[in-house]
Design a protein around this motif. Structure first.
Motif, PDB file in Angstrom:
ATOM      1  N   LEU A 180      57.084   5.855  -7.439  1.00 48.54           N
ATOM      2  CA  LEU A 180      57.251   4.409  -7.279  1.00 48.54           C
ATOM      3  C   LEU A 180      55.958   3.657  -7.522  1.00 48.54           C
ATOM      4  O   LEU A 180      55.955   2.562  -8.098  1.00 48.54           O
ATOM      5  CB  LEU A 180      57.785   4.102  -5.885  1.00 48.54           C
ATOM      6  N   VAL A 181      54.826   4.215  -7.081  1.00 50.86           N
ATOM      7  CA  VAL A 181      53.523   3.583  -7.349  1.00 50.86           C
ATOM      8  C   VAL A 181      53.320   3.440  -8.851  1.00 50.86           C
ATOM      9  O   VAL A 181      52.940   2.374  -9.355  1.00 50.86           O
ATOM     10  CB  VAL A 181      52.381   4.407  -6.715  1.00 50.86           C
ATOM     11  N   ASN A 182      53.583   4.513  -9.585  1.00 51.53           N
ATOM     12  CA  ASN A 182      53.383   4.480 -11.036  1.00 51.53           C
ATOM     13  C   ASN A 182      54.446   3.650 -11.749  1.00 51.53           C
ATOM     14  O   ASN A 182      54.178   3.033 -12.778  1.00 51.53           O
ATOM     15  CB  ASN A 182      53.359   5.914 -11.584  1.00 51.53           C
ATOM     16  N   THR A 183      55.674   3.616 -11.215  1.00 55.16           N
ATOM     17  CA  THR A 183      56.717   2.777 -11.800  1.00 55.16           C
ATOM     18  C   THR A 183      56.352   1.305 -11.658  1.00 55.16           C
ATOM     19  O   THR A 183      56.505   0.518 -12.604  1.00 55.16           O
ATOM     20  CB  THR A 183      58.074   3.049 -11.129  1.00 55.16           C
ATOM     21  N   ALA A 184      55.865   0.917 -10.470  1.00 54.90           N
ATOM     22  CA  ALA A 184      55.405  -0.456 -10.275  1.00 54.90           C
ATOM     23  C   ALA A 184      54.275  -0.786 -11.242  1.00 54.90           C
ATOM     24  O   ALA A 184      54.201  -1.896 -11.788  1.00 54.90           O
ATOM     25  CB  ALA A 184      54.944  -0.655  -8.835  1.00 54.90           C
ATOM     26  N   HIS A 185      53.406   0.186 -11.462  1.00 56.95           N
ATOM     27  CA  HIS A 185      52.285   0.019 -12.392  1.00 56.95           C
ATOM     28  C   HIS A 185      52.795  -0.280 -13.804  1.00 56.95           C
ATOM     29  O   HIS A 185      52.361  -1.247 -14.446  1.00 56.95           O
ATOM     30  CB  HIS A 185      51.456   1.309 -12.380  1.00 56.95           C
ATOM     31  N   GLN A 186      53.728   0.540 -14.279  1.00 51.77           N
ATOM     32  CA  GLN A 186      54.221   0.381 -15.648  1.00 51.77           C
ATOM     33  C   GLN A 186      55.115  -0.851 -15.806  1.00 51.77           C
ATOM     34  O   GLN A 186      55.019  -1.564 -16.810  1.00 51.77           O
ATOM     35  CB  GLN A 186      54.987   1.638 -16.065  1.00 51.77           C
TER      36      GLN A 186
END
Length: 518
Positions: free
Chosen positions: A456-462
């Motif tokens: 989720l951290v990386n999904t929010a990032h992308q």
């Protein structure tokens, strides 16, 4: 060796002297569980007040694991840096790529969009694979895919080959990124030790984009745009070889793979990213964009309904029960949206308005990069004195001030006043903000949810980078003069940062206080 040199550069105070195995196999402290209602990752030790028997020693000794925490951190950071490098190295090489492969504007946009679309769409799936198959194993596999794709990009003879290879590279990145963060979570126990590791992880996130522009500019000017991708090959192979030796072997989680959830998450996020990317060129009223956004809404709504019912979800909805976490996801998306626009438009400004070469444009970001790194080296002391919440607010506020200053570039004629000095504020703000945003995104997660939280951290990032860039491009599309277009885009970027600051003050900080009282 490269790894030993990188490890030596990491101050010893930023790493731990021992590591813990995968949280899934780590005993939980019952006192901590009774106190706050959730598990805390701790080492099990025997009391000094009681005699210790051989059986006690056997029970209390931490499970065998890697004894090289600095090597662990180095492998994770270098691998994560490679992903960030290629997310920005492409910017300075686009003119050369267009000329060499005869790509029109639409084809050129897909060189970046194919990577972003696949990366964003597969992140949750990549995180879940790490949970079920073992994070180290999946991490190495992801690196192998990423390295192979990087080589194929470097030798691409045609445009379609390049675009397809960029999509494959996105697959590898979607596997490596969440696995890297969850491995970091598994290796460093919650508390100051993990905070130090997260600070370096966050510094890599902040510095990677600007160094990518420098590396890409140097390669495009002196060698070839292809060289920027060939760099990944030896580095990626080295990390894949070293990972089994140093990274902790995590246990697989027992359970069934949530195929319906995986499809819904992948297609839903992919449709959302596609719609956002296409909106920049087609407009928000385009049938293609509207259709993609409707499909995304239906798929993601279906995902939520399904995840509520399934016993082993790919996206545990309990992750959103903590205001710190969902506030951090929202704030990260807003922050990254502004920052991606900053890199995209400032690169054009330096090359087209100030006449910089691609390499000089990369060097032009050094004021931000140098300050960002300097702040990262003292970040833990700042957090210790001011607190994580105050550090986050100060970081976002400094970034906002720098972006607002840079948005006035049309009224300032020199690089020093109009670009370099605002970059100092942006670099300082980024150095302060990224670590708390990452830390809050994985705060208090259950052991079995570490992979999903990392995803989720990386999904929010992308999603933030894709959404923000599309929004800023659309907002500035009507301006014909370059400086006016850049000024308009960065003004909108300042607005995104203002909303990020509001999210930090009204959601994350109150959520932190609520968590502390529970």
């Amino acid at each position: 060796m490269l790894l030993e040199a990188f490890v030596a550069a990491i101050p010893s105070r930023y790493v731990v002297v021992e590591t813990l195995p995968d949280p899934a196999s780590t005993p939980l402290n019952s006192d901590c569980c009774a106190r706050n209602g959730r598990g805390c990752l701790v080492s099990v030790t025997t009391s000094l007040d009681h005699p210790t028997t051989s059986a006690d020693k056997e029970r209390s000794a931490p499970p065998a694991g890697p004894a090289h925490p600095r090597a662990i951190l180095a492998i994770i950071l270098i691998s994560y840096f490679l992903i960030l490098l290629d997310n920005s190295v492409i910017f300075t090489g686009l003119p050369s790529i267009a000329s060499a492969l005869r790509l029109d504007a639409a084809g050129l946009s897909w060189v970046q969009d194919a990577y972003t679309l696949v990366f964003g769409g597969l992140l949750l799936l990549g995180a879940r694979l790490g949970d079920l198959l073992g994070r180290r194993r999946v991490f190495v596999f992801g690196l192998a895919v990423f390295v192979t794709a990087s080589f194929l990009i470097g030798v691409a003879p045609t445009g379609w080959w390049l675009i397809g290879s960029r999509a494959l590279q996105g697959v590898g990145a979607a596997i490596v990124a969440p696995s890297a963060l969850s491995l970091l979570t598994a290796s460093f126990p919650e508390g100051e030790r993990r905070s130090r590791a997260v600070a370096w992880y966050a510094a890599t996130a902040g510095i990677g984009a600007s160094l990518g522009l420098l590396v890409g500019g140097a390669a495009a000017e002196w060698i070839s745009w292809r060289a920027g991708f060939f760099i990944n090959v030896p580095l990626g192979i080295a990390m894949a070889v070293l990972a089994p030796r140093y990274l902790p072997a995590t246990q697989r989680q027992r359970g069934r793979f949530d195929l319906l959830g995986a499809l819904s998450a992948t297609l839903g996020v992919g449709a959302l990213v596609f719609g956002i990317l296409e909106s920049a060129g087609r407009g928000w009223g385009s049938p293609v964009v509207v259709g993609a956004m409707v499909a995304a809404a239906v798929l993601l709504a279906g995902l939520v309904v399904h995840e509520r019912r399934t016993a082993q979800p790919i996206l545990p909805l309990r992750l959103f029960a903590d205001r710190r976490r969902w506030g951090a996801y929202a704030a990260r998306a807003l922050y990254l949206g502004a920052m991606m626009g900053f890199f995209f438009f400032t690169t054009q400004l330096m090359q087209d308005a100030f006449g910089f070469t691609p390499f000089q444009a990369g060097l032009g970001f050094l004021p931000m990069t140098a300050v960002n790194f300097a702040v990262a080296t003292v970040l833990l002391r700042v957090v210790r004195r001011a607190g994580e919440a105050s550090t986050l607010v100060a970081g976002v506020a400094l970034t906002l001030a720098g972006m607002a200053w840079l948005a006035q570039v049309g009224a300032v004629g020199s690089y020093l006043e109009g670009v370099a000095l605002p970059m100092v504020l942006i670099g300082a703000g980024q150095g302060l903000a990224f670590a708390p945003l990452t830390s809050y995104g994985i705060a208090g997660v259950r052991a079995e949810d570490a992979g999903a939280a990392s995803g989720l951290v990386n999904t929010a990032h992308q999603l933030g980078t894709a959404t923000g860039l599309a929004l800023l491009v659309a907002a500035s599309a009507g301006a014909t003069d370059l400086t006016v277009r850049v000024s308009t885009a960065l003004t909108w970027g300042t607005g995104l940062l203002a909303f990020c600051l509001i999210a930090a003050v009204t959601v994350i900080i109150p959520g932190r206080r609520t968590s502390a009282t529970n």
